[in-house]
Write an enzyme that holds these catalytic residues in place. Structure first.
Site, mmCIF file in Angstrom:
data_model
loop_
_atom_site.group_PDB
_atom_site.id
_atom_site.type_symbol
_atom_site.label_atom_id
_atom_site.label_comp_id
_atom_site.label_asym_id
_atom_site.label_seq_id
_atom_site.Cartn_x
_atom_site.Cartn_y
_atom_site.Cartn_z
ATOM 1 N N TYR A 124 0.808 -1.216 0.000
ATOM 2 C CA TYR A 124 0.000 0.000 0.000
ATOM 3 C C TYR A 124 0.844 1.271 0.000
ATOM 4 O O TYR A 124 0.305 2.368 -0.051
ATOM 5 C CB TYR A 124 -0.895 0.023 1.238
ATOM 6 C CG TYR A 124 -2.294 -0.445 0.980
ATOM 7 C CD1 TYR A 124 -3.326 0.467 0.809
ATOM 8 C CD2 TYR A 124 -2.583 -1.788 0.895
ATOM 9 C CE1 TYR A 124 -4.606 0.043 0.571
ATOM 10 C CE2 TYR A 124 -3.869 -2.223 0.664
ATOM 11 C CZ TYR A 124 -4.881 -1.301 0.505
ATOM 12 O OH TYR A 124 -6.157 -1.719 0.272
ATOM 13 N N LYS A 191 2.608 -13.983 6.268
ATOM 14 C CA LYS A 191 2.895 -15.073 5.330
ATOM 15 C C LYS A 191 4.417 -15.264 5.348
ATOM 16 O O LYS A 191 5.101 -15.185 4.324
ATOM 17 C CB LYS A 191 2.365 -14.683 3.928
ATOM 18 C CG LYS A 191 2.418 -15.770 2.899
ATOM 19 C CD LYS A 191 1.229 -16.713 2.949
ATOM 20 C CE LYS A 191 1.420 -17.852 1.975
ATOM 21 N NZ LYS A 191 0.389 -18.894 2.062
ATOM 22 N N ASP A 224 -3.527 -17.205 5.128
ATOM 23 C CA ASP A 224 -4.539 -18.041 4.461
ATOM 24 C C ASP A 224 -5.272 -18.904 5.495
ATOM 25 O O ASP A 224 -6.502 -18.992 5.509
ATOM 26 C CB ASP A 224 -3.942 -18.882 3.331
ATOM 27 C CG ASP A 224 -2.554 -19.398 3.636
ATOM 28 O OD1 ASP A 224 -2.022 -19.091 4.724
ATOM 29 O OD2 ASP A 224 -1.982 -20.135 2.815
ATOM 30 N N ASP A 248 -6.283 -4.929 5.350
ATOM 31 C CA ASP A 248 -7.349 -4.412 4.487
ATOM 32 C C ASP A 248 -8.337 -5.532 4.157
ATOM 33 O O ASP A 248 -9.554 -5.372 4.285
ATOM 34 C CB ASP A 248 -6.691 -3.890 3.199
ATOM 35 C CG ASP A 248 -7.702 -3.274 2.259
ATOM 36 O OD1 ASP A 248 -8.512 -2.458 2.723
ATOM 37 O OD2 ASP A 248 -7.689 -3.617 1.064
#
Ligand code: NAD
Length: 368
Positions: A124, A191, A224, A248
């Site tokens: 971002y 992640k 995930d 987000d």
């Protein structure tokens, strides 16, 4: 002395929900001097910028700011006012509480999650290279030389910076929030198994910060898996801390758990300034119809009162909103069983019902 609050009415449905919010917050009896500052696309035409300096100056002088949504037109070169505000005021923490209210239709009950999203870094940060541009070709050559990895010539590139500084302050924010509001656990989402130097760093720093808060449980989840866990067992989680992009996405997932965007509040907080806003956007198709649900901005107002230290008024307002929703009579179309229910009321009328509820509460309080 009244609090000084900057009110940005926004555009689309913004002005309608902003007006309802101002009236309801005034009805709590907390003295506020409102400084109304317009920003957005209409102002761009008049003043040559969608975010004039006067808006930033006002927020810098205020105790807090509350903002209704602002449209970000796609493909016009118009930079997002929302992103610019966060950057200019260094509002590095995005706080999104997701709490179930009885009467809001949802597949889940008793959700009470806090999403803490980093607001300044990650994909971002806006460091992007357009497909085919000279600098993009240069970057591709440079990366290939440094990594011996091939990048397709017809690629666009976005850079993902994650820093120790940015991570440390957001994780600290999450723990401080947990401490202040008696929360039991913080979960860091990442992640790190794939992106070792960005998400791996995020996790490493989060673990270090967690050691300073031994009374609060800490754990981490891969993003995930976290998405699945939130859908299957949301009650297992308490405070989530995430970098910008995962924050987000998962904050919208969490908004879905509590019944959608109409009831999801938010706050953008830094060390010096605070800006409160709904998670939803300007819903232009409903502009000027006195139709949409003011709850998300009203609950952002509850967060603002808490930020100002007005916990009692915040509780009263939250209870009044919850009561009107629970009764289900004076609520907007999206909170009715059937969205075409002709008994649905407008934005203003729902605000007025909440004001009546606040007044009832005040009378009860006076009798005790
Ligand atoms: P949106 O949130 O404006 O609307 C999506 C849909 O959600 C609406 O069509 C409506 O059905 C529903 N909805 C949203 N708010 C509601 C409310 N208060 N009550 C009842 N239903 C409601 O999302 P979008 O259409 O993707 O975005 C519209 C514009 O808003 C875009 O320009 C976007 O960039 C901007 N935006 C601004 C902010 C902000 O100011 N912080 C946040 C998100 C999007």
């Amino acid at each position: 002395m009244p609090y000084r609050v900057t009110l940005i009415p926004g555009d689309g449905i913004g002005p309608e929900i902003a007006e309802a919010t101002r009236a309801v917050i005034d009805a709590t009896g907390i003295p506020i001097s409102w400084d109304v500052q317009s920003a957005g696309i209409d102002i761009m035409e008049k003043e040559g910028t969608p975010l004039p300096n006067r808006v930033l100056e006002s927020i810098r002088k205020s105790d807090a700011a509350i903002k209704a949504p602002i449209t970000t037109p796609v493909g016009t070169g118009f930079r997002s006012v929302n992103v610019a505000l966060r950057r200019e005021l260094d509002l590095y923490a995005c706080l999104r509480p997701c709490k179930s209210y009885e009467g809001v239709r949802s597949r889940y009950r008793k959700i009470n999650l806090i999403v803490v999203r980093e607001n300044t870094e990650d994909l971002y940060a806006g460091i992007e290279f357009q497909k085919g541009a000279e600098e993009t070709k240069k970057i591709i050559r440079e990366i290939e030389a440094l990594t011996k990895k091939k990048i397709r010539e017809d690629s666009g590139i976005s850079i993902k910076p994650i820093s120790v500084t940015g991570t440390e302050r957001i994780v600290k924010f999450a723990f401080e929030y947990a401490k202040k509001y008696g929360r039991k656990k913080v979960t860091a989402v990442h992640k790190a198994n794939i992106m070792k130097f960005t998400d791996g760093l995020f996790l490493e720093v989060a673990r270090e910060v967690a050691k300073r808060y031994p009374a609060i449980e800490f754990e981490d989840r891969i993003v995930d898996n976290m998405s699945m866990q939130l859908v299957q067992n949301p009650e297992n989680y308490d405070v989530l801390v995430l970098s910008n992009l995962y924050g987000d996405i998962l904050s919208d997932l969490c908004a879905g758990l509590i019944g959608g965007l109409g009831v999801a509040p938010g706050a953008n907080l830094g060390d010096k300034h605070a800006l409160f806003e709904a998670v939803h956007g300007s819903a232009p198709k409903y502009k000027g119809q006195n139709k949409v649900n003011p709850t998300a901005l009203l609950l952002s107002g509850v967060l603002m009162l808490r930020h100002l230290g007005e916990e009692e008024a915040a509780d009263r307002l939250e209870n009044a909103i919850a009561q009107v929703i629970r009764e289900g009579k004076y609520v907007t179309y999206d909170l009715k069983e059937n969205r075409n229910d002709p008994t649905a009321v407008g934005t203003r009328e729902m605000g007025e019902a909440i004001i009546r509820e606040l007044k009832k509460g005040a009378q009860k309080g006076a009798r005790v």
